[in-house]
Design a protein around this motif. Structure first.
Motif, PDB file in Angstrom:
ATOM      1  N   ASP A  56      18.858 -11.335   5.683  1.00  0.00           N
ATOM      2  CA  ASP A  56      17.912 -10.274   6.004  1.00  0.00           C
ATOM      3  C   ASP A  56      16.678 -10.413   5.127  1.00  0.00           C
ATOM      4  OD1 ASP A  56      19.606  -9.143   7.880  1.00  0.00           O
ATOM      5  OD2 ASP A  56      20.649  -7.948   6.368  1.00  0.00           O
ATOM      6  N   ALA A  57      15.530 -10.119   5.726  1.00  0.00           N
ATOM      7  CA  ALA A  57      14.280 -10.202   4.985  1.00  0.00           C
ATOM      8  C   ALA A  57      14.225  -9.070   3.969  1.00  0.00           C
ATOM      9  CB  ALA A  57      13.101 -10.119   5.933  1.00  0.00           C
ATOM     10  N   PRO A  58      13.755  -9.349   2.769  1.00  0.00           N
ATOM     11  CA  PRO A  58      13.694  -8.302   1.752  1.00  0.00           C
ATOM     12  C   PRO A  58      12.514  -7.361   2.002  1.00  0.00           C
ATOM     13  CG  PRO A  58      12.862 -10.341   0.854  1.00  0.00           C
ATOM     14  CD  PRO A  58      13.364 -10.642   2.228  1.00  0.00           C
ATOM     15  N   ARG A  59      12.774  -6.356   2.810  1.00  0.00           N
ATOM     16  CA  ARG A  59      11.722  -5.396   3.131  1.00  0.00           C
ATOM     17  C   ARG A  59      12.123  -4.027   2.594  1.00  0.00           C
ATOM     18  NH1 ARG A  59      11.215  -8.287   8.421  1.00  0.00           N
ATOM     19  NH2 ARG A  59       9.364  -9.541   8.083  1.00  0.00           N
ATOM     20  N   GLY A  60      11.144  -3.298   2.295  1.00  0.00           N
ATOM     21  CA  GLY A  60      11.406  -1.945   1.793  1.00  0.00           C
ATOM     22  C   GLY A  60      10.110  -1.263   1.459  1.00  0.00           C
ATOM     23  N   GLU A  61      10.216  -0.237   0.681  1.00  0.00           N
ATOM     24  CA  GLU A  61       9.043   0.536   0.296  1.00  0.00           C
ATOM     25  C   GLU A  61       8.639   0.167  -1.115  1.00  0.00           C
ATOM     26  OE1 GLU A  61      10.539   4.449   0.863  1.00  0.00           O
ATOM     27  OE2 GLU A  61      10.140   4.425   3.000  1.00  0.00           O
ATOM     28  N   MET A  62       7.332   0.147  -1.346  1.00  0.00           N
ATOM     29  CA  MET A  62       6.823  -0.168  -2.674  1.00  0.00           C
ATOM     30  C   MET A  62       6.097   1.055  -3.218  1.00  0.00           C
ATOM     31  SD  MET A  62       5.472  -4.075  -2.277  1.00  0.00           S
ATOM     32  CE  MET A  62       5.245  -4.280  -4.026  1.00  0.00           C
ATOM     33  N   TYR A  63       6.332   1.325  -4.466  1.00  0.00           N
ATOM     34  CA  TYR A  63       5.729   2.468  -5.134  1.00  0.00           C
ATOM     35  C   TYR A  63       4.888   1.982  -6.307  1.00  0.00           C
ATOM     36  CZ  TYR A  63       9.203   5.147  -2.544  1.00  0.00           C
ATOM     37  OH  TYR A  63       9.970   5.703  -1.551  1.00  0.00           O
ATOM     38  N   ASP A  64       3.874   2.761  -6.628  1.00  0.00           N
ATOM     39  CA  ASP A  64       3.099   2.427  -7.806  1.00  0.00           C
ATOM     40  C   ASP A  64       3.768   3.039  -9.038  1.00  0.00           C
ATOM     41  OD1 ASP A  64       2.506   5.089  -7.552  1.00  0.00           O
ATOM     42  OD2 ASP A  64       0.329   4.847  -7.381  1.00  0.00           O
ATOM     43  N   ARG A  65       3.098   2.929 -10.197  1.00  0.00           N
ATOM     44  CA  ARG A  65       3.738   3.385 -11.426  1.00  0.00           C
ATOM     45  C   ARG A  65       3.903   4.893 -11.490  1.00  0.00           C
ATOM     46  NH1 ARG A  65      -1.133   1.750 -15.456  1.00  0.00           N
ATOM     47  NH2 ARG A  65      -2.729   3.026 -14.468  1.00  0.00           N
ATOM     48  N   ASN A  66       3.193   5.632 -10.643  1.00  0.00           N
ATOM     49  CA  ASN A  66       3.346   7.089 -10.578  1.00  0.00           C
ATOM     50  C   ASN A  66       4.299   7.501  -9.461  1.00  0.00           C
ATOM     51  OD1 ASN A  66       1.485   7.431 -12.685  1.00  0.00           O
ATOM     52  ND2 ASN A  66      -0.235   7.315 -11.244  1.00  0.00           N
ATOM     53  N   TYR A  67       5.004   6.569  -8.898  1.00  0.00           N
ATOM     54  CA  TYR A  67       5.967   6.773  -7.801  1.00  0.00           C
ATOM     55  C   TYR A  67       5.309   7.346  -6.554  1.00  0.00           C
ATOM     56  CZ  TYR A  67       9.380   5.844 -11.402  1.00  0.00           C
ATOM     57  OH  TYR A  67      10.092   5.259 -12.421  1.00  0.00           O
TER      58      TYR A  67
END
Length: 81
Positions: A56-67
Motif C-alpha cells: 500500500d502507498a504510504p498516504r495519510g495526513e500531514m500536519y505542521d508543528r502546530n498540528y
C-alpha cells in the motif's frame, strides 16, 4: 634418470585418480540434479518464480508543528481548457 613434472609414476597415478574421482563426483551430482530430481527442482522453481506482494502507498495526513492540517488524502481534480 626419469624426471617428470609429477616426480614419479606412482604420484602421477595418484593425481590421475584424484582428478578422475572428483570429476566423476561432479558428473554424478549433475546427473542426479538434472535427470533424477528434475521434477523436484522444477516445482521449486515454479513456486519461487512469481510471488504476489501487495504494498500500500504510504498516504495519510500531514500536519505542521502546530498540528494544523496541511495535506490530506482527499482526491483533488482539476480541469483546464
Amino acid at each position: 634418470m626419469n624426471d617428470s613434472i609429477f616426480g614419479s609414476e606412482i604420484r602421477k597415478k595418484i593425481y590421475f585418480f584424484i582428478i578422475v574421482g572428483f570429476s566423476s563426483l561432479i558428473l554424478f551430482q549433475l546427473f542426479n540434479m538434472q535427470i533424477l530430481k528434475n521434477k523436484l527442482y522444477e516445482e521449486m522453481a515454479t513456486e519461487n518464480s512469481v510471488k504476489g506482494t501487495v504494498i500500500d502507498a504510504p498516504r495519510g495526513e500531514m500536519y505542521d508543528r502546530n498540528y494544523n492540517l496541511v495535506l490530506s488524502n482527499k482526491p483533488a481534480f482539476s480541469l483546464q481548457i
